[in-house]
Motif scaffolding. Structure first.
Motif, mmCIF file in Angstrom:
data_model
loop_
_atom_site.group_PDB
_atom_site.id
_atom_site.type_symbol
_atom_site.label_atom_id
_atom_site.label_comp_id
_atom_site.label_asym_id
_atom_site.label_seq_id
_atom_site.Cartn_x
_atom_site.Cartn_y
_atom_site.Cartn_z
ATOM 1 N N PHE A 278 81.630 40.759 53.111
ATOM 2 C CA PHE A 278 81.365 39.345 53.331
ATOM 3 C C PHE A 278 82.476 38.719 54.147
ATOM 4 O O PHE A 278 83.557 39.289 54.302
ATOM 5 C CB PHE A 278 81.191 38.598 51.999
ATOM 6 C CG PHE A 278 82.356 38.717 51.061
ATOM 7 C CD1 PHE A 278 83.356 37.754 51.036
ATOM 8 C CD2 PHE A 278 82.462 39.792 50.185
ATOM 9 C CE1 PHE A 278 84.430 37.858 50.176
ATOM 10 C CE2 PHE A 278 83.528 39.906 49.315
ATOM 11 C CZ PHE A 278 84.517 38.939 49.306
ATOM 12 N N SER A 279 82.197 37.532 54.677
ATOM 13 C CA SER A 279 83.163 36.777 55.473
ATOM 14 C C SER A 279 83.679 35.592 54.680
ATOM 15 O O SER A 279 82.923 34.957 53.945
ATOM 16 C CB SER A 279 82.510 36.232 56.739
ATOM 17 O OG SER A 279 82.132 37.267 57.584
ATOM 18 N N LEU A 280 84.931 35.311 54.873
ATOM 19 C CA LEU A 280 85.494 34.055 54.394
ATOM 20 C C LEU A 280 85.496 33.087 55.564
ATOM 21 O O LEU A 280 85.630 33.503 56.713
ATOM 22 C CB LEU A 280 86.927 34.259 53.907
ATOM 23 C CG LEU A 280 87.110 35.108 52.659
ATOM 24 C CD1 LEU A 280 88.597 35.318 52.384
ATOM 25 C CD2 LEU A 280 86.442 34.457 51.460
ATOM 26 N N PRO A 281 85.377 31.804 55.304
ATOM 27 C CA PRO A 281 85.468 30.842 56.405
ATOM 28 C C PRO A 281 86.882 30.861 56.991
ATOM 29 O O PRO A 281 87.817 31.360 56.361
ATOM 30 C CB PRO A 281 85.182 29.499 55.719
ATOM 31 C CG PRO A 281 85.527 29.714 54.285
ATOM 32 C CD PRO A 281 85.233 31.164 54.000
ATOM 33 N N ALA A 282 87.024 30.313 58.163
ATOM 34 C CA ALA A 282 88.356 30.212 58.775
ATOM 35 C C ALA A 282 89.226 29.289 57.929
ATOM 36 O O ALA A 282 88.796 28.206 57.537
ATOM 37 C CB ALA A 282 88.238 29.680 60.192
ATOM 38 N N PHE A 283 90.416 29.747 57.647
ATOM 39 C CA PHE A 283 91.396 28.954 56.914
ATOM 40 C C PHE A 283 92.568 28.661 57.844
ATOM 41 O O PHE A 283 92.885 29.465 58.722
ATOM 42 C CB PHE A 283 91.941 29.729 55.708
ATOM 43 C CG PHE A 283 91.028 29.776 54.533
ATOM 44 C CD1 PHE A 283 91.030 28.755 53.593
ATOM 45 C CD2 PHE A 283 90.179 30.850 54.342
ATOM 46 C CE1 PHE A 283 90.196 28.812 52.492
ATOM 47 C CE2 PHE A 283 89.343 30.913 53.245
ATOM 48 C CZ PHE A 283 89.343 29.888 52.313
ATOM 49 N N VAL B 141 93.771 35.389 43.297
ATOM 50 C CA VAL B 141 93.763 36.190 44.525
ATOM 51 C C VAL B 141 93.972 35.248 45.700
ATOM 52 O O VAL B 141 93.302 34.216 45.806
ATOM 53 C CB VAL B 141 92.430 36.956 44.691
ATOM 54 C CG1 VAL B 141 92.435 37.767 45.981
ATOM 55 C CG2 VAL B 141 92.165 37.846 43.480
ATOM 56 N N TYR B 142 94.904 35.617 46.553
ATOM 57 C CA TYR B 142 95.234 34.824 47.729
ATOM 58 C C TYR B 142 94.817 35.528 49.017
ATOM 59 O O TYR B 142 95.041 36.731 49.163
ATOM 60 C CB TYR B 142 96.753 34.647 47.859
ATOM 61 C CG TYR B 142 97.374 33.570 47.032
ATOM 62 C CD1 TYR B 142 97.567 32.307 47.564
ATOM 63 C CD2 TYR B 142 97.808 33.826 45.746
ATOM 64 C CE1 TYR B 142 98.185 31.314 46.830
ATOM 65 C CE2 TYR B 142 98.424 32.838 45.003
ATOM 66 C CZ TYR B 142 98.609 31.587 45.542
ATOM 67 O OH TYR B 142 99.223 30.611 44.815
ATOM 68 N N LEU B 143 94.290 34.760 49.953
ATOM 69 C CA LEU B 143 94.229 35.148 51.354
ATOM 70 C C LEU B 143 95.510 34.607 51.978
ATOM 71 O O LEU B 143 95.799 33.409 51.882
ATOM 72 C CB LEU B 143 93.023 34.529 52.063
ATOM 73 C CG LEU B 143 93.068 34.616 53.599
ATOM 74 C CD1 LEU B 143 92.898 36.057 54.058
ATOM 75 C CD2 LEU B 143 92.044 33.707 54.227
ATOM 76 N N SER C 9 87.594 32.391 43.429
ATOM 77 C CA SER C 9 86.222 31.917 43.197
ATOM 78 C C SER C 9 85.297 32.289 44.359
ATOM 79 O O SER C 9 84.123 32.586 44.153
ATOM 80 C CB SER C 9 86.193 30.409 42.944
ATOM 81 O OG SER C 9 86.695 29.714 44.064
ATOM 82 N N LYS C 10 85.828 32.288 45.583
ATOM 83 C CA LYS C 10 85.011 32.674 46.741
ATOM 84 C C LYS C 10 84.640 34.150 46.680
ATOM 85 O O LYS C 10 83.534 34.534 47.054
ATOM 86 C CB LYS C 10 85.750 32.361 48.043
ATOM 87 C CG LYS C 10 85.908 30.877 48.302
ATOM 88 C CD LYS C 10 86.550 30.608 49.633
ATOM 89 C CE LYS C 10 86.754 29.148 49.923
ATOM 90 N NZ LYS C 10 85.716 28.244 49.545
#
Length: 136
Positions: free
Chosen positions: A7-12, A116-118, A21-22
Motif C-alpha cells: 500500500f501507499s502512504l500519502p505524501a508527508f 510506528v514512525y515514517l 493507525s494508517k
C-alpha cells in the motif's frame, strides 16, 4: 499462514510521522499470534518504532539526525537531486527500512508508549510504498 499487503502512504512533509493507525487500516484482521514485518520500498525514508505520546520527540528526532547528518557537506558527490537527497540516503540506512512487531491476542504488541514512525528525510518525498507481511 502468510498474508502480504502492499500500500501507499500519502505524501508527508519532512519529519517523523506516526503511522501506526494508517498501517493497521490497510490490514485485514490480525491473527491471534504472529509477527508483522513492515518494509518501506524507498532509499530516502525509513521506519522506526519509538515514543508515541509526546510530539516533542518528533522534533528532537529531526534535530539530532540533522545534526549527525547535515545537508550541504562539501565532500558529497551525489548532489544532482538536491542537498537533501544524499543525507536522506544516509539517514535511511542508519535508521532502517524494516520493523518487526509481535502480534498478540489479535493486536500489535507494542509497548504503552510505542508507535510506528515514517521517517521522511526529503523535503518533497512524495507518496511512500510499504509492504506489510503478516506471519501467523
Amino acid at each position: 499462514m502468510i498474508q502480504q499487503y502492499e500500500f501507499s502512504l500519502p505524501a508527508f512533509p519532512r519529519g517523523y510521522h506516526l503511522i501506526t493507525s494508517k498501517v493497521l487500516a490497510q490490514l485485514s484482521d490480525l491473527p491471534q499470534t504472529g509477527l508483522l514485518s513492515l518494509f518501506i520500498k524507498h532509499t530516502s525514508a525509513a521506519l522506526t518504532i519509538n515514543e508515541n505520546a509526546d510530539p516533542s520527540v518528533r522534533t528532537d528526532f529531526e534535530s539530532i539526525v540533522n545534526y549527525i547528518v547535515p545537508e550541504n557537506l562539501p565532500f558529497l558527490k551525489h548532489t544532482l537531486e538536491g542537498p537533501d537527497d544524499m543525507p536522506a540516503h544516509i539517514k535511511a540506512s542508519f535508521i532502517g527500512t524494516t520493523v518487526t512487531i509481535p502480534i498478540t491476542n489479535g493486536q500489535l504488541n507494542l509497548g504503552t508508549w510505542q508507535g510506528v514512525y515514517l521517517c521522511e528525510f526529503r523535503n518533497h518525498g512524495g507518496r511512500r510504498q510499504l509492504v506489510a507481511t503478516v506471519y501467523s
